[in-house]
Design a protein around this motif. Structure first.
Motif, PDB file in Angstrom:
ATOM      1  N   GLY A   1     -14.336 -13.663   2.158  1.00 49.30           N
ATOM      2  CA  GLY A   1     -13.691 -14.948   2.399  1.00 49.30           C
ATOM      3  C   GLY A   1     -12.320 -15.023   1.741  1.00 49.30           C
ATOM      4  O   GLY A   1     -11.362 -15.580   2.307  1.00 49.30           O
ATOM      5  N   TYR A   2     -12.224 -14.457   0.538  1.00 49.36           N
ATOM      6  CA  TYR A   2     -10.927 -14.367  -0.171  1.00 49.36           C
ATOM      7  C   TYR A   2      -9.928 -13.582   0.673  1.00 49.36           C
ATOM      8  O   TYR A   2      -8.795 -14.030   0.904  1.00 49.36           O
ATOM      9  N   LEU A   3     -10.372 -12.417   1.198  1.00 50.45           N
ATOM     10  CA  LEU A   3      -9.479 -11.585   2.019  1.00 50.45           C
ATOM     11  C   LEU A   3      -9.105 -12.293   3.323  1.00 50.45           C
ATOM     12  O   LEU A   3      -7.954 -12.221   3.767  1.00 50.45           O
ATOM     13  N   ASP A   4     -10.078 -12.987   3.936  1.00 49.75           N
ATOM     14  CA  ASP A   4      -9.807 -13.746   5.169  1.00 49.75           C
ATOM     15  C   ASP A   4      -8.646 -14.709   4.960  1.00 49.75           C
ATOM     16  O   ASP A   4      -7.729 -14.802   5.786  1.00 49.75           O
ATOM     17  N   ALA A   5      -8.709 -15.467   3.860  1.00 55.89           N
ATOM     18  CA  ALA A   5      -7.704 -16.501   3.616  1.00 55.89           C
ATOM     19  C   ALA A   5      -6.333 -15.883   3.390  1.00 55.89           C
ATOM     20  O   ALA A   5      -5.320 -16.368   3.917  1.00 55.89           O
ATOM     21  N   LEU A   6      -6.292 -14.795   2.599  1.00 60.46           N
ATOM     22  CA  LEU A   6      -5.008 -14.120   2.377  1.00 60.46           C
ATOM     23  C   LEU A   6      -4.435 -13.627   3.704  1.00 60.46           C
ATOM     24  O   LEU A   6      -3.258 -13.837   4.009  1.00 60.46           O
ATOM     25  N   ALA A   7      -5.291 -12.967   4.511  1.00 62.99           N
ATOM     26  CA  ALA A   7      -4.837 -12.393   5.782  1.00 62.99           C
ATOM     27  C   ALA A   7      -4.299 -13.487   6.700  1.00 62.99           C
ATOM     28  O   ALA A   7      -3.273 -13.308   7.370  1.00 62.99           O
ATOM     29  N   ALA A   8      -4.981 -14.646   6.718  1.00 64.86           N
ATOM     30  CA  ALA A   8      -4.548 -15.740   7.590  1.00 64.86           C
ATOM     31  C   ALA A   8      -3.167 -16.246   7.192  1.00 64.86           C
ATOM     32  O   ALA A   8      -2.457 -16.843   8.004  1.00 64.86           O
ATOM     33  N   HIS A   9      -2.781 -16.023   5.935  1.00 67.24           N
ATOM     34  CA  HIS A   9      -1.447 -16.421   5.478  1.00 67.24           C
ATOM     35  C   HIS A   9      -0.490 -15.239   5.415  1.00 67.24           C
ATOM     36  O   HIS A   9       0.593 -15.348   4.835  1.00 67.24           O
ATOM     37  N   GLY A  10      -0.898 -14.101   5.966  1.00 63.41           N
ATOM     38  CA  GLY A  10      -0.014 -12.938   6.009  1.00 63.41           C
ATOM     39  C   GLY A  10       0.268 -12.324   4.656  1.00 63.41           C
ATOM     40  O   GLY A  10       1.306 -11.689   4.449  1.00 63.41           O
ATOM     41  N   ILE A  11      -0.655 -12.540   3.698  1.00 68.65           N
ATOM     42  CA  ILE A  11      -0.444 -11.979   2.364  1.00 68.65           C
ATOM     43  C   ILE A  11      -1.324 -10.741   2.209  1.00 68.65           C
ATOM     44  O   ILE A  11      -2.540 -10.831   2.328  1.00 68.65           O
ATOM     45  N   PRO A  12      -0.707  -9.564   1.955  1.00 68.10           N
ATOM     46  CA  PRO A  12      -1.534  -8.368   1.780  1.00 68.10           C
ATOM     47  C   PRO A  12      -2.306  -8.432   0.463  1.00 68.10           C
ATOM     48  O   PRO A  12      -1.845  -9.039  -0.510  1.00 68.10           O
ATOM     49  N   GLU A  13      -3.498  -7.789   0.465  1.00 75.92           N
ATOM     50  CA  GLU A  13      -4.289  -7.756  -0.760  1.00 75.92           C
ATOM     51  C   GLU A  13      -3.581  -6.901  -1.799  1.00 75.92           C
ATOM     52  O   GLU A  13      -3.081  -5.827  -1.489  1.00 75.92           O
ATOM     53  N   ASP A  14      -3.529  -7.376  -3.046  1.00 82.55           N
ATOM     54  CA  ASP A  14      -3.021  -6.579  -4.156  1.00 82.55           C
ATOM     55  C   ASP A  14      -4.215  -6.173  -5.023  1.00 82.55           C
ATOM     56  O   ASP A  14      -4.767  -7.002  -5.744  1.00 82.55           O
TER      57      ASP A  14
END
Lengths: 335, 335
Positions: free
Chosen positions: B201-214
């Motif tokens: 869910g954390y990754l979903d939200a980042l992806a929806a905002h175009g933020i790559p995982e760090d």
């Protein structure tokens, strides 16, 4: 000397072996006088429940059980105690039957009857205010009983408690030391032993400072968060309201926190620590009990009884810690 | 048609009735191939554990049992769930055997073996990450199983969970909405199903905002309050540290609160509510689960299975609540 058998007990009591079996298993349907006669014969002959039957049962079932009966498993205090009992039991290859009473004697009897009918080797109970004569029959049959948190009226068994009265006295003395003379007591049902002890500690501290009790400042019977919150609201309307509060358990502390700061902040010392208590503004000053130590001590006593220890009942009192963080040091309005 | 007996099963499987009895009672000491053959015969013939034996047992023991196996009874979340299961069981005249696994598959097997050997009518389990093939034998013998909080790998049974992934996504989206782009994830063991879902869910939200995982901002394997506190301290030393945190369970939230305000406050949203969370400064924004509903739903499913419901396994997903109180709305240092 040969170990007495169930038949020997039956002969001595003038009943059938089946009746003896019923009595020592704690089953219903035996007349009280008959049960008493069997109990006398059991004690006189030093009969112990058939070890063959027990080891057969253990072989069949792979394990033995103990019962744990608490006030309310959802209360973190009892949940921590339960986990501690469970760890000790698991280490010894026992499994734990668990039940909550809500402090209702009827539910306590039902839960314990269900447990003894399943032939638990022992019971750890947080007794309700009800009588516990009904435990004498399973105890005569070899079921071991240990009380924790409170003693059971009329039951001479190992008991583990904390220093409730002295700890409450110290808490109230702390408030008196910060200049408070209008200190309210907010407590649960007065007929619960721990509550009566803590109330006695409150009175001790007032008396030691020459302050007479003001009944208007004393509220018993607070069973929930909302009841505690509402009791504080009423205390706030007194012509001469309290400037400080002593709350006698964690649920009551949670309840009064809702109304503590408005219209003016009050000093507060609570019995029982709360998670995050140190992060409140001001941080919470409390009497802190150790439920893990209470549960562990009770379990150790029970397993030594199950292992055959027949020495006189012990009363173990564990010490609480008084944790000063700030909420008890609020100044009085005029101070 | 006559109901198949244990003897019929024994004949069909080519084993002794005693072996059938062992298998359906979940006892040890039967070769896996033999047990599988018995299981096949049980299913083929539609055999159900001897009702006469069961009602005789109920008559003898006065009551039946269900087993409850949780991660840690001392965690308030599981304690509330346990109380809820216990209330449902008590209402139906059952008593509850309870055990904690610490998320250790070996302890889970031991606890469940002890329960099935005592012929529980059913089990409610918070499964560990271990395999659950060992449950197939008691299940073939009629023991009902319901999973709660997490599904068990490879076990097709009724399961009650919450919307972990969507709820975690909503929590992280809340932080993104307040301008945070450096959002750390602090989680428990990644192989625990709930944790994997919340991380997704954390990754979903980042992806929806175009933020790559760090990956530098992601910490798994936090098993305790101190480990969570220390993980935050390490995150704080990064050249480009986080400005907001998503914590994936209550223990981790408690741990990071220790280091949240120094040297500079960070935004925080936690999974699981905490008592007193609303009284912190700032008040805690959380995803709130209802452990009472989880336990009650699982118990209702289990008792309907015990009563004979043989419909296909159900997967029940309960909705969480997102409780916005303030801690997620802290501004970024530059904002």
């Amino acid at each position: 000397m040969k170990r007495p058998t169930m038949k020997d007990v039956a002969r001595a009591a003038g009943v059938s072996p089946m009746t003896v079996s019923r009595v020592v298993s704690g089953e219903a349907g035996v007349a009280p006088e008959t049960a008493a006669r069997v109990g006398q014969a059991v004690r006189k002959l030093g009969y112990q429940r058939n070890d063959n039957a027990r080891s057969l049962r253990q072989k069949n079932l792979g394990t033995s059980t103990i019962g744990l009966v608490v006030d309310d498993l959802a209360n973190p205090f009892y949940a921590l105690m339960a986990r501690s009992v469970e760890d000790e039991a698991h280490r010894r290859g026992h499994v734990v039957l668990v039940g909550s009473t809500n402090d209702e004697p009827q539910r306590e009897r039902e839960v314990i009857a269900a447990f003894t009918a399943r032939q638990v080797d022992g019971l750890i109970i947080v007794p309700t205010i009800g009588g516990h004569g009904f435990l004498k029959r399973p105890m005569a049959g070899g079921t071991q009983v240990v009380c924790v948190d409170r003693p059971a009226r009329g039951l001479a068994v190992d008991t583990v408690t904390v220093d409730n009265r002295a700890a409450a006295g110290r808490a109230v003395t702390h408030l008196l030391g910060h200049g408070h003379t209008r200190i309210a007591y907010l407590g649960d049902r007065f007929d619960i032993w721990t509550q009566a002890e803590r109330y006695a500690g409150y009175l001790d501290a007032l008396a030691a400072h020459g302050i007479p009790e003001d009944p208007a400042l004393v509220r018993h019977e607070l069973r929930s968060h909302p009841q505690a919150r509402d009791a504080l609201a009423v205390l706030r309307t007194l012509p001469d309201p309290p400037t400080a509060l002593f709350t006698s358990n964690d649920l009551i502390t949670l309840g009064v926190l809702d109304g503590l700061d408005h219209p003016a902040p009050l000093a507060l010392v609570g019995f029982d620590d709360l998670p995050l208590g140190e992060r409140l503004t001001p941080p919470l000053t409390v009497v802190s009990q150790d439920p893990v130590a209470l549960g562990g001590t009770a379990a150790n006593l029970l397993f030594s009884r199950i292992a055959g220890d027949r020495s006189a009942p012990r009363s173990v009192v564990l010490l609480t810690r008084f944790v000063v963080r700030g909420s008890g040091a609020m100044r009085t309005a005029g101070g």
